[in-house]
Design a protein around this motif. Structure first.
Motif, PDB file in Angstrom:
ATOM      1  N   TYR A 176       0.851  -1.189   0.000  1.00 51.83           N
ATOM      2  CA  TYR A 176       0.000   0.000   0.000  1.00 51.83           C
ATOM      3  C   TYR A 176       0.891   1.244   0.000  1.00 51.83           C
ATOM      4  O   TYR A 176       1.715   1.424   0.904  1.00 51.83           O
ATOM      5  CB  TYR A 176      -0.948  -0.023   1.194  1.00 51.83           C
ATOM      6  CG  TYR A 176      -2.001  -1.089   1.053  1.00 51.83           C
ATOM      7  CD1 TYR A 176      -3.254  -0.790   0.534  1.00 51.83           C
ATOM      8  CD2 TYR A 176      -1.718  -2.417   1.377  1.00 51.83           C
ATOM      9  CE1 TYR A 176      -4.217  -1.783   0.368  1.00 51.83           C
ATOM     10  CE2 TYR A 176      -2.671  -3.417   1.208  1.00 51.83           C
ATOM     11  CZ  TYR A 176      -3.917  -3.088   0.698  1.00 51.83           C
ATOM     12  OH  TYR A 176      -4.867  -4.083   0.512  1.00 51.83           O
ATOM     13  N   GLU A 227      -2.682  11.711   4.809  1.00 48.68           N
ATOM     14  CA  GLU A 227      -2.626  10.258   4.984  1.00 48.68           C
ATOM     15  C   GLU A 227      -1.214   9.821   5.388  1.00 48.68           C
ATOM     16  O   GLU A 227      -1.047   8.919   6.230  1.00 48.68           O
ATOM     17  CB  GLU A 227      -3.045   9.560   3.693  1.00 48.68           C
ATOM     18  CG  GLU A 227      -4.507   9.760   3.314  1.00 48.68           C
ATOM     19  CD  GLU A 227      -4.790  11.120   2.681  1.00 48.68           C
ATOM     20  OE1 GLU A 227      -5.982  11.457   2.525  1.00 48.68           O
ATOM     21  OE2 GLU A 227      -3.821  11.844   2.334  1.00 48.68           O
ATOM     22  N   THR A 242       1.090  -3.290   8.795  1.00 49.09           N
ATOM     23  CA  THR A 242      -0.055  -3.157   9.700  1.00 49.09           C
ATOM     24  C   THR A 242      -0.123  -4.343  10.664  1.00 49.09           C
ATOM     25  O   THR A 242      -0.003  -5.499  10.252  1.00 49.09           O
ATOM     26  CB  THR A 242      -1.368  -3.084   8.905  1.00 49.09           C
ATOM     27  OG1 THR A 242      -1.411  -4.175   7.977  1.00 49.09           O
ATOM     28  CG2 THR A 242      -1.466  -1.784   8.131  1.00 49.09           C
ATOM     29  N   GLU A 284      -2.831  -4.713  12.537  1.00 48.61           N
ATOM     30  CA  GLU A 284      -4.258  -5.030  12.505  1.00 48.61           C
ATOM     31  C   GLU A 284      -4.850  -4.285  11.317  1.00 48.61           C
ATOM     32  O   GLU A 284      -4.179  -3.458  10.691  1.00 48.61           O
ATOM     33  CB  GLU A 284      -4.942  -4.600  13.798  1.00 48.61           C
ATOM     34  CG  GLU A 284      -4.839  -3.114  14.098  1.00 48.61           C
ATOM     35  CD  GLU A 284      -5.479  -2.738  15.425  1.00 48.61           C
ATOM     36  OE1 GLU A 284      -6.633  -2.247  15.387  1.00 48.61           O
ATOM     37  OE2 GLU A 284      -4.837  -2.941  16.482  1.00 48.61           O
ATOM     38  N   ALA A 285      -6.091  -4.584  10.993  1.00 48.29           N
ATOM     39  CA  ALA A 285      -6.744  -3.902   9.870  1.00 48.29           C
ATOM     40  C   ALA A 285      -6.827  -2.402  10.143  1.00 48.29           C
ATOM     41  O   ALA A 285      -7.171  -1.980  11.249  1.00 48.29           O
ATOM     42  CB  ALA A 285      -8.133  -4.477   9.625  1.00 48.29           C
ATOM     43  N   VAL A 286      -6.497  -1.612   9.117  1.00 46.32           N
ATOM     44  CA  VAL A 286      -6.469  -0.154   9.241  1.00 46.32           C
ATOM     45  C   VAL A 286      -7.173   0.458   8.036  1.00 46.32           C
ATOM     46  O   VAL A 286      -7.023  -0.031   6.907  1.00 46.32           O
ATOM     47  CB  VAL A 286      -5.012   0.366   9.311  1.00 46.32           C
ATOM     48  CG1 VAL A 286      -4.974   1.890   9.266  1.00 46.32           C
ATOM     49  CG2 VAL A 286      -4.298  -0.157  10.546  1.00 46.32           C
ATOM     50  N   THR A 287      -7.934   1.504   8.263  1.00 46.59           N
ATOM     51  CA  THR A 287      -8.502   2.275   7.158  1.00 46.59           C
ATOM     52  C   THR A 287      -7.754   3.596   7.081  1.00 46.59           C
ATOM     53  O   THR A 287      -7.720   4.362   8.048  1.00 46.59           O
ATOM     54  CB  THR A 287     -10.001   2.539   7.356  1.00 46.59           C
ATOM     55  OG1 THR A 287     -10.687   1.279   7.407  1.00 46.59           O
ATOM     56  CG2 THR A 287     -10.561   3.354   6.199  1.00 46.59           C
ATOM     57  N   GLY A 309      -9.494   6.386   3.267  1.00 53.19           N
ATOM     58  CA  GLY A 309     -10.616   5.705   2.632  1.00 53.19           C
ATOM     59  C   GLY A 309     -10.292   4.333   2.085  1.00 53.19           C
ATOM     60  O   GLY A 309     -11.170   3.654   1.538  1.00 53.19           O
ATOM     61  N   THR A 310      -9.057   3.889   2.237  1.00 50.67           N
ATOM     62  CA  THR A 310      -8.635   2.569   1.756  1.00 50.67           C
ATOM     63  C   THR A 310      -8.514   1.605   2.927  1.00 50.67           C
ATOM     64  O   THR A 310      -7.857   1.915   3.934  1.00 50.67           O
ATOM     65  CB  THR A 310      -7.285   2.662   1.022  1.00 50.67           C
ATOM     66  OG1 THR A 310      -7.423   3.499  -0.123  1.00 50.67           O
ATOM     67  CG2 THR A 310      -6.797   1.293   0.592  1.00 50.67           C
ATOM     68  N   ASP A 311      -9.141   0.451   2.808  1.00 52.01           N
ATOM     69  CA  ASP A 311      -9.051  -0.580   3.846  1.00 52.01           C
ATOM     70  C   ASP A 311      -7.783  -1.402   3.626  1.00 52.01           C
ATOM     71  O   ASP A 311      -7.590  -2.006   2.565  1.00 52.01           O
ATOM     72  CB  ASP A 311     -10.276  -1.489   3.798  1.00 52.01           C
ATOM     73  CG  ASP A 311     -11.559  -0.754   4.155  1.00 52.01           C
ATOM     74  OD1 ASP A 311     -11.486   0.184   4.979  1.00 52.01           O
ATOM     75  OD2 ASP A 311     -12.619  -1.099   3.595  1.00 52.01           O
ATOM     76  N   ILE A 312      -6.938  -1.430   4.642  1.00 56.25           N
ATOM     77  CA  ILE A 312      -5.680  -2.166   4.574  1.00 56.25           C
ATOM     78  C   ILE A 312      -5.761  -3.330   5.557  1.00 56.25           C
ATOM     79  O   ILE A 312      -5.989  -3.114   6.758  1.00 56.25           O
ATOM     80  CB  ILE A 312      -4.483  -1.258   4.922  1.00 56.25           C
ATOM     81  CG1 ILE A 312      -4.484  -0.002   4.034  1.00 56.25           C
ATOM     82  CG2 ILE A 312      -3.174  -2.011   4.781  1.00 56.25           C
ATOM     83  CD1 ILE A 312      -3.395   0.998   4.400  1.00 56.25           C
ATOM     84  N   PRO A 313      -5.580  -4.552   5.109  1.00 50.94           N
ATOM     85  CA  PRO A 313      -5.689  -5.695   6.022  1.00 50.94           C
ATOM     86  C   PRO A 313      -4.483  -5.786   6.958  1.00 50.94           C
ATOM     87  O   PRO A 313      -3.447  -5.154   6.727  1.00 50.94           O
ATOM     88  CB  PRO A 313      -5.736  -6.891   5.071  1.00 50.94           C
ATOM     89  CG  PRO A 313      -4.989  -6.424   3.859  1.00 50.94           C
ATOM     90  CD  PRO A 313      -5.302  -4.971   3.721  1.00 50.94           C
TER      91      PRO A 313
END
Length: 407
Positions: A40, A47, A285, A287-290, A293-297
């Motif tokens: 990402y 951001e 990451t 843990e999952a992070v937004t 506006g993009t969801d990052i696992p």
């Protein structure tokens, strides 16, 4: 996405590509290699600032790569530095080195920096082409950080070469060999200093290891390597980028030449315009992070493009222009958050002193080759010139005098 370091156009000017990525999405999922992994890439300013501050983005590379097969043989002292750690380990290590880069500590180094700069400029003569990178931008920060660490003068060319090799994109064998050479050298230097202690920063770190705050041998070698490399790479590239930016903006160059006391206030804008660190070091990451506006696992690598963020028009209007009156103090060239460059005060002192000296030494200054012929280093992390051929000429409006900064 193909490796941008193979594209001379990207190396020469990455900013159109960054702008295109940012226009698509400030946080973009990009396939990385043939293993199916997704990286990402963060190109938006807000951001990027959020990502650099978010504790859910870890820098603990040892955890991320644990159990993964790799053909690389990077030395652990280079692979797992303070930069590649999280609190509380990072907090403890950073506390040990921060005192070396306080305002007072840097002020005491200014006379030495000025003397070295003048000595380097003594070989630059009016009308004779001069490679600013080889003649000033590379040796000045190397000499300063080596002096701070207590690296003997005879060893400095070797450590500079090994450090440069660490950023040789696309040449893993060269990078790995350099990591081992640097680690071996620092191990030997630390052993020598234990037998004959001095007053350098490295001597103080050794004392800390042997005292209450006990550093492990790995931590000591790793800190020494990190301080050596980070202590000059950023400044070397920033110096070359700043001089080139001023040459491309002659009105601003003329302004600083006539008013050198404005140089300290101009540094942030010069650093913002062409960041010496193009992309931050590795994060992932936990843990999952937004973000944006993009969801990052969880478990995903995240690259923060500092150079792109510094040219986000949402934060810096007319971002491709050099405006010396701009308030650019919030730039991300030194990073942000707990991992912000600990040596930033020293880097800015070297930049100020060198720019003052160059503008005084060379009343008339221009490129010795067309700008499009300049060669940029082929590396992903940093942005810098391989060489910067310049010619100094006489100028009637400003006398050719040596001007030292105020101590």
């Amino acid at each position: 996405m193909t490796d941008p370091t193979h594209d001379p156009r990207f190396l020469r000017d990455p900013y159109p590509a960054y702008a295109a990525l940012r226009a698509t999405c400030p946080v973009l999922a990009v396939p990385a290699g043939s293993g199916g992994r997704t990286n990402y890439v963060v190109t938006g300013y807000e951001e990027a600032r959020e990502a650099l501050h978010d504790a859910r983005l870890s820098k603990d590379t040892a955890t991320f790569f644990a159990g993964r097969e790799s053909s690389r043989r990077l030395h652990p002292a280079v692979a797992h530095t303070m930069l590649a750690s999280d609190p509380p380990r990072h907090t403890r290590l950073r506390r040990l080195v921060t005192k070396a880069f306080t305002t007072g500590a840097v002020a005491r180094l200014r006379p030495f920096i000025a003397r070295v700069t003048d000595e380097l400029l003594d070989s630059w003569h009016i009308g004779v082409p001069f490679d600013f990178m080889a003649g000033v931008a590379v040796p000045l920060p190397v000499v300063v950080i080596c002096e701070l660490l207590g690296v003997p003068p005879a060893d400095r060319p070797d450590v500079q070469r090994w450090s440069a090799d660490l950023f040789a994109a696309g040449e893993p064998d060269v990078i790995d060999a350099a990591s081992h050479a640097l680690a071996a050298y620092m191990t030997d230097l630390i052993a020598a200093k234990r037998l004959d202690a001095g007053s350098s920063l490295l001597d103080r770190l050794i004392a800390a290891r042997d005292g209450e705050d006990r550093l492990s041998e790995h931590e000591l070698v790793s800190l020494a390597v990190l301080l050596l490399v980070a202590g000059h790479e950023t400044t070397t590239n920033a110096l070359g980028n700043a001089v080139l930016a001023l040459l491309k903006h002659p009105a601003q160059l003329h302004r600083l030449r006539r008013n050198p006391d404005e140089i300290p206030g101009a540094l942030d804008e010069l650093l913002r315009l062409d960041s010496a660190v193009s992309t931050s070091t590795f994060r992932f990451t936990t843990e999952a992070v937004t973000l944006g506006g993009t969801d990052i696992p969880a478990g995903a690598p995240v690259s923060v493009a500092l150079g792109a963020a510094n040219r986000d028009p949402a934060r810096f209007p007319e971002p491709d222009a050099l405006h010396l009156d701009r308030d650019a103090a919030a730039h991300l060239a030194f990073g942000h958050g707990i991992h912000r460059c600990v040596g930033a005060p020293l880097a800015k002192a070297e930049l100020e002193i060198a720019l003052r000296a160059v503008l005084a030494h060379a009343p008339g200054l221009h490129l010795a080759v067309p700008a499009e012929e300049l060669v940029w280093r082929r590396t992903r992390l940093v942005r810098g010139l391989s060489s910067l051929p310049l010619v100094a000429s006489e100028a009637t409006e400003i006398p050719l005098v040596r001007s030292r900064p105020t101590q």
